[in-house]
Design a protein around this motif. Structure first.
Motif, mmCIF file in Angstrom:
data_model
loop_
_atom_site.group_PDB
_atom_site.id
_atom_site.type_symbol
_atom_site.label_atom_id
_atom_site.label_comp_id
_atom_site.label_asym_id
_atom_site.label_seq_id
_atom_site.Cartn_x
_atom_site.Cartn_y
_atom_site.Cartn_z
ATOM 1 N N ARG A 55 -37.195 20.618 6.120
ATOM 2 C CA ARG A 55 -37.969 20.728 7.350
ATOM 3 C C ARG A 55 -38.727 19.439 7.645
ATOM 4 O O ARG A 55 -38.768 18.970 8.785
ATOM 5 N N ALA A 56 -39.328 18.872 6.611
ATOM 6 C CA ALA A 56 -40.133 17.672 6.805
ATOM 7 C C ALA A 56 -39.278 16.480 7.228
ATOM 8 O O ALA A 56 -39.622 15.765 8.179
ATOM 9 N N LEU A 57 -38.173 16.253 6.549
ATOM 10 C CA LEU A 57 -37.319 15.112 6.894
ATOM 11 C C LEU A 57 -36.707 15.269 8.276
ATOM 12 O O LEU A 57 -36.559 14.294 9.017
ATOM 13 N N ASN A 58 -36.372 16.485 8.636
ATOM 14 C CA ASN A 58 -35.711 16.708 9.926
ATOM 15 C C ASN A 58 -36.634 16.412 11.103
ATOM 16 O O ASN A 58 -36.172 16.110 12.196
ATOM 17 N N VAL A 60 -38.554 13.829 11.293
ATOM 18 C CA VAL A 60 -38.591 12.379 11.460
ATOM 19 C C VAL A 60 -37.197 11.793 11.601
ATOM 20 O O VAL A 60 -36.962 10.862 12.364
ATOM 21 N N PHE A 61 -36.250 12.333 10.865
ATOM 22 C CA PHE A 61 -34.867 11.869 10.894
ATOM 23 C C PHE A 61 -33.967 13.044 11.285
ATOM 24 O O PHE A 61 -33.385 13.695 10.416
ATOM 25 N N PRO A 62 -33.868 13.367 12.585
ATOM 26 C CA PRO A 62 -33.086 14.528 13.019
ATOM 27 C C PRO A 62 -31.655 14.482 12.490
ATOM 28 O O PRO A 62 -31.058 13.416 12.343
ATOM 29 N N GLY A 63 -31.116 15.672 12.243
ATOM 30 C CA GLY A 63 -29.754 15.772 11.745
ATOM 31 C C GLY A 63 -29.671 16.427 10.389
ATOM 32 O O GLY A 63 -28.588 16.751 9.901
ATOM 33 N N PHE A 64 -30.843 16.666 9.782
ATOM 34 C CA PHE A 64 -30.883 17.347 8.495
ATOM 35 C C PHE A 64 -31.337 18.792 8.724
ATOM 36 O O PHE A 64 -32.532 19.095 8.674
ATOM 37 N N GLU A 65 -30.409 19.649 8.998
ATOM 38 C CA GLU A 65 -30.732 21.055 9.202
ATOM 39 C C GLU A 65 -29.542 21.913 8.800
ATOM 40 O O GLU A 65 -28.393 21.452 8.800
ATOM 41 N N ASP A 66 -29.820 23.166 8.445
ATOM 42 C CA ASP A 66 -28.795 24.118 8.022
ATOM 43 C C ASP A 66 -28.029 23.586 6.812
ATOM 44 O O ASP A 66 -26.801 23.498 6.806
ATOM 45 N N GLY A 67 -28.763 23.239 5.770
ATOM 46 C CA GLY A 67 -28.139 22.733 4.555
ATOM 47 C C GLY A 67 -29.170 22.468 3.480
ATOM 48 O O GLY A 67 -30.287 22.978 3.544
ATOM 49 N N TYR A 68 -28.819 21.666 2.519
ATOM 50 C CA TYR A 68 -29.722 21.377 1.414
ATOM 51 C C TYR A 68 -29.461 19.975 0.859
ATOM 52 O O TYR A 68 -28.377 19.411 1.029
ATOM 53 N N PHE A 69 -30.460 19.425 0.182
ATOM 54 C CA PHE A 69 -30.356 18.109 -0.432
ATOM 55 C C PHE A 69 -30.075 18.224 -1.931
ATOM 56 O O PHE A 69 -30.517 19.162 -2.593
ATOM 57 N N ASN A 70 -29.373 17.224 -2.446
ATOM 58 C CA ASN A 70 -29.368 16.971 -3.876
ATOM 59 C C ASN A 70 -29.249 15.467 -4.090
ATOM 60 O O ASN A 70 -29.169 14.696 -3.128
ATOM 61 N N ILE A 71 -29.290 15.048 -5.326
ATOM 62 C CA ILE A 71 -29.116 13.637 -5.666
ATOM 63 C C ILE A 71 -27.709 13.457 -6.204
ATOM 64 O O ILE A 71 -27.216 14.303 -6.966
ATOM 65 N N GLU A 72 -27.051 12.389 -5.802
ATOM 66 C CA GLU A 72 -25.710 12.125 -6.296
ATOM 67 C C GLU A 72 -25.593 10.683 -6.781
ATOM 68 O O GLU A 72 -26.261 9.784 -6.258
ATOM 69 N N TYR A 73 -24.750 10.488 -7.773
ATOM 70 C CA TYR A 73 -24.475 9.143 -8.280
ATOM 71 C C TYR A 73 -23.028 9.093 -8.771
ATOM 72 O O TYR A 73 -22.426 10.127 -9.076
#
Length: 250
Positions: A55-58, A60-73
């Motif tokens: 919610r917070a990132l979306n 400021v940076f629209p386009g992050f919705e209906d999903g989830y974050f993780n870290i990848e390498y």
């Protein structure tokens, strides 16, 4: 000494499929989509959960919705995921802040932690089994710990004479920030496991009810100040760029 390339990305996974990597664009034209693990942890640990982060990132940076974050390498040609760190993990949050942009932690900062860990696995062997079974620690740490424990528990005089070497090798593994991070995430999840609580795993699909609830929460975010003792209120990119970044999105 040449700096090691950055490895870690904050990746958004849409429930309907597809991904979007969080990216910063700098004033000089540089685009940054990879960070140190400590940078990402300092940022995500401002939030209490993955949903709050989305919610917070979306905003400021629209386009992050209906999903989830993780870290990848990338490792051996394939993408590996890592769990996120949130503000309930205060030890890792503080360790990351003190060692931001670093992958190695000073021995003085972890020696007491190593002593605690050795005492803890002696008291509760199930904790160590959980750490290894769920792969919260890599094979290098496993070998170093196993070698140390074999020598420590041996009555052989020769074993005791080289114990200091095994301890030094183990300490070197504990100096890796990623090692302690993995142990702490494993410790948190082991606590849930012993309490017969579900360990959160992100689903690839949502039920109709779950999707409706998520969409409502995303469209009706709670008005809440996101701050923590003067640290980043959302994503203070200047912390990572040493003043050369402007507000952008991609």
């Amino acid at each position: 000494m040449k700096k090691k390339p950055l490895r870690y990305s904050l990746v958004f996974h849409y429930f309907e499929g597809g991904t979007k990597t969080f990216t910063l664009k700098f004033a000089d034209g540089e685009v940054k989509s990879k960070f140190t693990l400590t940078e990402i942890d300092v940022f995500t640990s401002n939030f209490s959960s993955g949903d709050e982060l989305v919610r917070a990132l979306n905003t400021v940076f629209p386009g992050f919705e209906d999903g989830y974050f993780n870290i990848e390498y990338n490792m051996d040609g394939s993408q590996k995921p890592l769990e996120l760190v949130f503000n309930d993990m205060s030890f890792i949050r503080n360790l990351a802040k003190c060692n931001i942009r670093k992958s190695i932690v000073p021995k003085s900062e972890i020696i007491s932690y190593m002593r605690w860990f050795l005492s803890e696995i002696d008291r509760d062997p199930g904790f160590l089994k959980f750490i290894f079974d769920k792969r919260y620690a890599n094979i290098h740490f496993k070998h170093a710990l196993s070698y140390y424990l074999i020598l420590k528990n041996s009555d052989d005089k020769d074993a005791q004479s080289v114990l200091w070497q095994a301890e030094a090798k183990l300490c070197k593994e504990f100096c890796r920030y990623k090692t302690i991070r993995g142990i702490e995430i494993g410790r948190r999840n082991y606590k849930f496991f012993k309490q017969n609580k579900n360990i959160e795993r992100r689903p690839s699909r949502l039920t109709t009810t779950e999707r409706a609830k998520l969409e409502y929460e995303l469209n009706h975010p709670k008005k809440k100040a996101l701050k923590d003792d003067g640290q980043m209120t959302l994503f203070d990119v200047n912390v990572y760029s040493e003043g050369k970044v402007k507000k952008t999105r991609k």
